[in-house]
Design a protein around this motif. Sequence first.
Motif, short mmCIF file in Angstrom:
data_model
loop_
_atom_site.label_atom_id
_atom_site.label_comp_id
_atom_site.label_asym_id
_atom_site.label_seq_id
_atom_site.Cartn_x
_atom_site.Cartn_y
_atom_site.Cartn_z
N VAL A 89 0.85 -1.19 0.00
CA VAL A 89 0.00 0.00 0.00
C VAL A 89 0.88 1.24 0.00
O VAL A 89 1.87 1.31 0.73
N THR A 90 0.52 2.22 -0.81
CA THR A 90 1.19 3.51 -0.81
C THR A 90 0.26 4.49 -0.09
O THR A 90 -0.90 4.65 -0.47
N LEU A 91 0.79 5.14 0.95
CA LEU A 91 -0.02 6.05 1.76
C LEU A 91 0.25 7.49 1.37
O LEU A 91 1.36 7.99 1.55
N ASP A 92 -0.76 8.15 0.83
CA ASP A 92 -0.67 9.56 0.45
C ASP A 92 -1.69 10.33 1.29
O ASP A 92 -2.90 10.20 1.07
N ILE A 93 -1.19 11.12 2.25
CA ILE A 93 -2.12 11.81 3.15
C ILE A 93 -2.98 12.85 2.44
O ILE A 93 -3.97 13.32 3.00
N GLN A 94 -2.63 13.18 1.20
CA GLN A 94 -3.48 14.08 0.43
C GLN A 94 -4.83 13.41 0.13
O GLN A 94 -5.81 14.08 -0.17
N GLN A 95 -4.86 12.09 0.21
CA GLN A 95 -6.09 11.33 -0.05
C GLN A 95 -6.97 11.21 1.19
O GLN A 95 -8.09 10.73 1.12
N TYR A 96 -6.45 11.66 2.35
CA TYR A 96 -7.20 11.53 3.60
C TYR A 96 -8.31 12.56 3.69
O TYR A 96 -8.16 13.71 3.31
N SER A 97 -9.44 12.12 4.21
CA SER A 97 -10.53 13.03 4.57
C SER A 97 -11.22 12.44 5.81
O SER A 97 -11.06 11.26 6.12
N GLU A 98 -11.99 13.26 6.49
CA GLU A 98 -12.66 12.83 7.71
C GLU A 98 -13.64 11.69 7.45
O GLU A 98 -13.99 10.94 8.36
N GLN A 99 -14.09 11.56 6.20
CA GLN A 99 -15.05 10.51 5.83
C GLN A 99 -14.47 9.12 6.11
O GLN A 99 -15.22 8.18 6.38
N VAL A 100 -13.16 8.99 6.04
CA VAL A 100 -12.49 7.70 6.26
C VAL A 100 -12.84 7.14 7.64
O VAL A 100 -13.01 5.93 7.80
N LEU A 101 -12.96 8.01 8.62
CA LEU A 101 -13.19 7.57 10.00
C LEU A 101 -14.61 7.03 10.24
O LEU A 101 -14.83 6.34 11.23
N ARG A 102 -15.52 7.32 9.37
CA ARG A 102 -16.90 6.88 9.57
C ARG A 102 -17.05 5.36 9.54
O ARG A 102 -18.00 4.82 10.07
N HIS A 103 -16.10 4.68 8.92
CA HIS A 103 -16.17 3.22 8.80
C HIS A 103 -15.67 2.53 10.07
O HIS A 103 -15.73 1.32 10.17
N PHE A 104 -15.15 3.29 11.03
CA PHE A 104 -14.55 2.68 12.21
C PHE A 104 -15.27 3.08 13.48
O PHE A 104 -15.87 4.04 13.65
#
Length: 168
Positions: free
Chosen positions: A153-168
């Motif tokens: 996996v390549t991690l690019d923090i530019q792809q992060y948004s708060e929506q990611v946390l809704r799954h957890f």
Amino acid sequence: MQLQKIDKARYRKHLNWVIGACILVLTTGSLGIAQLLIHVFPDSDGSHFHWNLTGVILTCIAIFAILKRIRHHPFMVEVVYVWELKQALNQVTRKMPKLKKAAQQGDVNAMLAMQFSYTGSRQLWTLDDNTITMEELSIWQAELDNLAKKHNVTLDIQQYSEQVLRHF
């Protein structure tokens, strides 16, 4: 939230001004309002606790309203960014146990949220001269890097948004 480059000296200078102004307004406003209320509504037993408390509460409300109104002023850019960064990092931190578990199973979003947290924490701690836990952060980052490599996996923090946390 996206991470931004912040001038540390400017941030510290503006933060100190904001803190100093808040302290000054809280002190003078609280005492001024309390004294005015005591003068207008004297208490025969000499206890003015409720007027003092009212002065503090009203002044805090005024400070909050002023800060909310001026948050978009250019002087406040760095200070508001750091406040928002702290809130975003707090959201990730509350979900960290679930994120770590999901990351172990190869969940890309969990690893992305952790990468955002570690990168944001490094920036925040550098801005606030809180370097005590940087060594631990480096260990956590190395563990995350190993997981990302393991799951290709390549991690690019530019792809992060708060929506990611809704799954957890």
